[in-house]
Design an enzyme around this catalytic site. Structure first.
Site, PDB file in Angstrom:
ATOM      1  N   ARG A 451       0.824  -1.204   0.000  1.00 19.09           N
ATOM      2  CA  ARG A 451       0.000   0.000   0.000  1.00 19.09           C
ATOM      3  C   ARG A 451       0.863   1.260   0.000  1.00 19.09           C
ATOM      4  O   ARG A 451       0.531   2.248  -0.662  1.00 19.09           O
ATOM      5  CB  ARG A 451      -0.931   0.004   1.220  1.00 19.09           C
ATOM      6  CG  ARG A 451      -2.072  -0.990   1.119  1.00 19.09           C
ATOM      7  CD  ARG A 451      -2.988  -0.928   2.322  1.00 19.09           C
ATOM      8  NE  ARG A 451      -4.067  -1.906   2.203  1.00 19.09           N
ATOM      9  CZ  ARG A 451      -5.242  -1.682   1.627  1.00 19.09           C
ATOM     10  NH1 ARG A 451      -5.489  -0.486   1.121  1.00 19.09           N
ATOM     11  NH2 ARG A 451      -6.153  -2.625   1.552  1.00 19.09           N
ATOM     12  N   GLU A 483      -1.646  -8.726   3.914  1.00 23.17           N
ATOM     13  CA  GLU A 483      -3.084  -8.827   4.162  1.00 23.17           C
ATOM     14  C   GLU A 483      -3.597 -10.173   3.677  1.00 23.17           C
ATOM     15  O   GLU A 483      -3.035 -10.780   2.760  1.00 23.17           O
ATOM     16  CB  GLU A 483      -3.829  -7.681   3.476  1.00 23.17           C
ATOM     17  CG  GLU A 483      -3.398  -6.303   3.970  1.00 23.17           C
ATOM     18  CD  GLU A 483      -4.157  -5.173   3.281  1.00 23.17           C
ATOM     19  OE1 GLU A 483      -5.234  -5.450   2.713  1.00 23.17           O
ATOM     20  OE2 GLU A 483      -3.674  -4.023   3.324  1.00 23.17           O
ATOM     21  N   GLU A 494     -10.555  -2.130  -4.860  1.00 24.77           N
ATOM     22  CA  GLU A 494      -9.874  -1.181  -3.986  1.00 24.77           C
ATOM     23  C   GLU A 494      -8.504  -0.812  -4.543  1.00 24.77           C
ATOM     24  O   GLU A 494      -8.075   0.332  -4.438  1.00 24.77           O
ATOM     25  CB  GLU A 494      -9.726  -1.741  -2.574  1.00 24.77           C
ATOM     26  CG  GLU A 494      -9.034  -0.754  -1.647  1.00 24.77           C
ATOM     27  CD  GLU A 494      -9.154  -1.124  -0.186  1.00 24.77           C
ATOM     28  OE1 GLU A 494      -8.440  -0.513   0.626  1.00 24.77           O
ATOM     29  OE2 GLU A 494      -9.953  -2.016   0.148  1.00 24.77           O
ATOM     30  N   ASP A 551     -12.588   6.169 -10.328  1.00 20.09           N
ATOM     31  CA  ASP A 551     -12.949   7.514  -9.882  1.00 20.09           C
ATOM     32  C   ASP A 551     -12.044   8.517 -10.588  1.00 20.09           C
ATOM     33  O   ASP A 551     -11.154   9.134  -9.988  1.00 20.09           O
ATOM     34  CB  ASP A 551     -12.799   7.615  -8.361  1.00 20.09           C
ATOM     35  CG  ASP A 551     -13.272   8.967  -7.838  1.00 20.09           C
ATOM     36  OD1 ASP A 551     -14.021   9.639  -8.564  1.00 20.09           O
ATOM     37  OD2 ASP A 551     -12.867   9.340  -6.725  1.00 20.09           O
ATOM     38  N   HIS A 760     -18.536  -8.370   2.066  1.00 20.28           N
ATOM     39  CA  HIS A 760     -17.804  -9.097   1.035  1.00 20.28           C
ATOM     40  C   HIS A 760     -17.872  -8.234  -0.230  1.00 20.28           C
ATOM     41  O   HIS A 760     -18.856  -8.281  -0.978  1.00 20.28           O
ATOM     42  CB  HIS A 760     -18.437 -10.468   0.777  1.00 20.28           C
ATOM     43  CG  HIS A 760     -18.426 -11.373   1.973  1.00 20.28           C
ATOM     44  ND1 HIS A 760     -17.280 -11.710   2.630  1.00 20.28           N
ATOM     45  CD2 HIS A 760     -19.444 -12.021   2.610  1.00 20.28           C
ATOM     46  CE1 HIS A 760     -17.565 -12.533   3.640  1.00 20.28           C
ATOM     47  NE2 HIS A 760     -18.878 -12.729   3.655  1.00 20.28           N
ATOM     48  N   CYS A 762     -16.396  -8.478  -2.940  1.00 17.12           N
ATOM     49  CA  CYS A 762     -16.377  -9.227  -4.205  1.00 17.12           C
ATOM     50  C   CYS A 762     -17.789  -9.517  -4.689  1.00 17.12           C
ATOM     51  O   CYS A 762     -18.021  -9.677  -5.897  1.00 17.12           O
ATOM     52  CB  CYS A 762     -15.631 -10.547  -4.033  1.00 17.12           C
ATOM     53  SG  CYS A 762     -13.958 -10.355  -3.387  1.00 17.12           S
TER      54      CYS A 762
END
Length: 794
Positions: A451, A483, A494, A551, A760, A762
């Site tokens: 990240r 993660e 994400e 976005d 979730h 997904c």
């Protein structure tokens, strides 16, 4: 008028004007002697000599036909007519070189009386200069005029007004309508501007569309009484005026209405297609077999050049008439697809003609592009089969995929995903095959990123695929190091959200931000090399390829450039509105442009706090902007700003984008639809989302907690709603067809507790403990959506 004078001119006066005449018409000199032998000398537009054009013979392209009518009064009248029309109307050839032709830039610009005298003078000569196609005979025609201009003109408005006076007037009206509307030659010279004959050009039909609309409205007005007509057996009977019009157009379509091959350079015969396309009766199913189908077949039998001319001419129509024509075609297609469940040659033919109207609208912008979407096609057609037909053109000559203007963005998105899935399956099979015979190979494109080093890690791993571009076509899997989340779609959502956010960070200096429009633009002074911009293009391409919404906040001109559309001044309106207003003011200014604006052909821009200047053309710093050259200045300025100044940056971005998702499926989209595909719908309709939400594990739609949940959601601010959407789906953007097209599930996650909601991403699945009251739900939900980055295993 010249026609009126000529019609009533005694024969002996005509021959006195033309030259010495004897009692024998056959020996009149000098004109009739030349007419009889056919020794007219014509001059082509290219300057070569040839024979003069005849009013009675069709001219072929690049030749001038022999004029050899009978040596009588009508022949003399036709020759003078030909000269008169050439002097006043022109031959219709762009940049004609015949100085006795109106189409010549140096040709005559005379009033009708002077033109008539010159026509007579030219006809007296033994050498004649008639352009190919200039010699015309005007047939009987309908004109929306109150005054009779010649014997061939039928003043329709006057005849309609007089129809109530007597049965004889009604018979004359119905007979004239039948003759003119059913005759291709007559209809091609009807409803002209000012009611006067005029030649058609490639860019102007000469048709008065408002006159056509008024005439149709008067003839098809409901509530009219019956009209006296004479039927085929010669009997006097009654008929509705609308039926007379429809019957005449049926007779027209029953015959051969395609212009003859020998008249390819004469454009007037194409006028009838515009007039019939504007017929309101095309909306009536009763005329589908008799008029509509035959009209579509005739238009599709034209050459591509002729269809392009009709496409250009239709731009002259008022927007409401153009929309009605589109509605007529949409209705026809809908009836066949919806009721008959068939896609036959008639549907294909109508869709192709609709494509001509689409081409018109692309340049004229008469209606919204959404008017061309057909709901029946988008909802009922099996696009898996249609896509296969499109890919195998040898198996089937027609596919809706080849005519994407009728497909809405949702359908195009499905087709793009279908194409991507086919490519993904091909890459998976290839990887498995190579792993069997040549060592192990992963069938997925796996990105392992941190990240805190998101852009660097992504750039290094995508760059590793530089020599194996097929790896980018594999299904994407993202792993955040440290993660436990398994990517079934939510993790990559994400990933794209975060990487786009970092790429547009102004601290990177790759983009600039406009506060007024809230849009980003490529920085012309960015220090980054092309590799970074290429990466951004590939990220955008990967997002589309893997059905992820981004976005992104680009102005529309970026999507136009991605689709190969050249930017114009209008594209500045949503990118730099203040600059757009200033340049438009420069173009519209009435006065001394050079003194008031004091501009030269240069552009100013800022680079690291220092203002710099660049010349828009060689010697631009010493060239003032004047009233004469201001359009050139604006064109060069727009080209520099939207193209030249960011050439390296945008070219790298565009190349990376098309490397991943370019292809025939993407070319179905127009720029507005491409923005929807990348960014999703700007509207967040949570009422529509509530309607499609399903519940599981003990919750129902009427459960108190579910009702409380939606009450809380509808009370949220827009920003909080976006956070909730991001928490549940991994993206704060709406799908291309809106939130109502989503699959969204809310499940019970145990009894009341202090646990926060989970999701979730997904599967767009929200899990809620059965909280004891509404306020506890509100607090827990707001805590969850405000702390929603990161993944774990449950």
């Amino acid at each position: 008028h010249f026609e009126d004078i000529l019609i009533h001119l005694p024969r002996f006066c005509l021959f006195l004007i033309l030259g010495p005449a004897t009692s024998d018409l056959g020996t009149s000199r000098p004109l009739l002697e030349v007419v009889r032998t056919g020794n007219y000398c014509g001059r082509m537009q290219d300057g070569h000599d040839g024979a003069a054009s005849s009013p009675h013979m069709a001219s072929s392209p690049n030749t001038v036909d022999q004029f050899a009518p009978n040596p009588d009064y009508d022949s003399c009248r036709s020759l003078i007519n030909s000269y008169f029309y050439q002097i006043t109307l022109g031959c219709g050839t762009v940049h004609c070189t015949n100085r006795n032709c109106f189409s010549c830039p140096e040709g005559p610009r005379l009033d009708p009386t002077t033109a008539a005298l010159l026509a007579v003078k030219l006809a007296q000569s033994t050498t004649h200069y008639l352009c190919a196609g200039a010699a015309i005979t005007i047939p009987e025609s309908l004109q929306w005029t109150d005054s009779r201009q010649s014997a061939e003109v039928v003043p329709l408005k006057t005849m309609l007004a007089n129809a109530a006076s007597s049965a004889q007037s009604q018979v004359e009206l119905s007979a004239a309508l039948r003759r003119c509307l059913s005759n291709p030659d007559s209809l091609s010279w009807s409803f002209l501007k000012n009611g006067k004959p005029s030649r058609a050009t490639e860019h102007q039909s000469g048709i008065d569309c408002n006159a056509v609309a008024e005439a149709y409205a008067a003839m098809l007005k409901p509530g009219q009484g019956p009209l006296a007509i004479v039927n085929a057996r010669g009997e006097l009977t009654d008929s509705m005026l609308s039926d007379v019009v429809a019957a005449a157009l049926e007779d027209l379509c029953r015959g051969a209405i395609v212009p003859a091959q020998g008249t390819a350079h004469k454009l007037e015969p194409l006028r009838l297609f515009v007039i019939v396309l504007l017929f309101p009766g095309l909306m009536e199913p009763e005329y589908h077999n008799t008029i509509f189908k035959k009209l579509c077949s005739a238009i599709n039998s034209l050459s591509q050049e002729q269809r392009d001319i009709i496409k250009c001419w239709m731009s002259e129509c008022p927007a409401n008439m153009f929309r009605d024509t589109i509605v007529a075609f949409q209705q026809f297609i809908t009836i066949y697809v919806n009721e008959y469940r068939c896609i036959d040659d008639h549907v294909a033919s109508a869709t192709k003609v609709l494509g001509i109207l689409w081409g018109t609208n692309q340049t004229a912008h008469l209606v919204s592009f959404k008017e061309f979407y057909n709901d029946a096609i988008n909802e009922l057609v099996d696009f898996t089969e249609d896509f296969a037909r499109w890919k195998d053109i040898q198996r089937c000559s027609f596919s809706f995929c080849a005519h994407p203007y009728v497909l809405d963005p949702g359908t195009k998105s499905k087709l793009l995903q279908l194409d991507a899935n086919n490519q993904m399956r091909t890459q998976i099979r290839g990887a498995l095959f190579r792993s069997i015979f040549g060592g192990s190979e992963c069938p997925y494109l796996i990105l392992k990123v941190r990240r805190e080093q998101l852009i660097r890690d992504t750039l290094l791993q995508i760059s590793a695929c530089q020599h194996q571009q097929e790896d980018l076509k594999k299904p994407l899997k993202v792993i955040f190091k440290g993660e436990e989340g398994i990517d079934e779609g939510g993790v990559q959502k994400e990933f794209f959200q975060l990487i786009v956010r970092q790429m547009f960070d102004l601290n990177y200096g790759m983009f600039i931000y406009d506060e007024e429009t809230r849009c980003f633009w490529f920085s012309s002074t960015a220090l980054e090399n092309a590799r970074e911009f290429n990466l951004i293009g590939k990220v955008f391409g990967l997002a589309i390829y893997n059905s992820v919404i981004l976005d992104a906040h680009f102005p529309m001109v970026v999507y136009k450039k991605l689709m190969g559309v050249k930017p114009t001044l209008e594209d500045l309106a949503d990118f730099a509105p203040a600059l757009h207003r200033g340049l438009q003011m420069l173009l519209d200014f009435q006065g001394d442009v050079e003194e008031v604006f004091a501009r030269t052909f240069v552009a100013d821009y800022e680079e690291y706090g220092t203002m710099k200047t660049i010349e828009l053309c060689p010697g631009g710093a010493n060239r003032n902007v004047t009233e004469v050259n201001r359009e050139e200045y604006v064109e060069l300025y727009v080209k520099w700003l939207l193209e030249d100044s960011i050439q390296a940056q945008f070219s790298a971005f565009c190349e990376g984008f098309h490397e991943v998702c370019g292809g025939a499926a993407l070319r179905m989209f127009i720029p507005e639809e491409l923005e929807l595909l990348i960014c999703g719908s700007p509207s967040l309709d949570f009422l529509a989302l509530e309607e499609v939400t399903s519940t599981e594990d003990g919750f129902t739609r009427d459960h108190p907690l579910i009702r409380a949940f939606w009450e809380i959601v509808h009370e949220m601010s827009l920003e909080d709603k976006k956070k909730l959407l991001f928490f549940c789906t991994g993206s704060d953007r709406s799908p291309i067809k809106g939130l109502g097209s989503m699959t969204f599930v809310i499940s019970r996650n145990g009894p009341d507790s202090d646990r926060l909601p989970t999701a979730h991403t997904c599967f767009n699945h929200l899990l809620l403990p059965e909280y004891s009251h509404k306020e506890k739900l509100r607090v827990c939900l707001m805590t969850a959506i405000n702390n929603s980055e990161g993944f774990g295993l449950m």
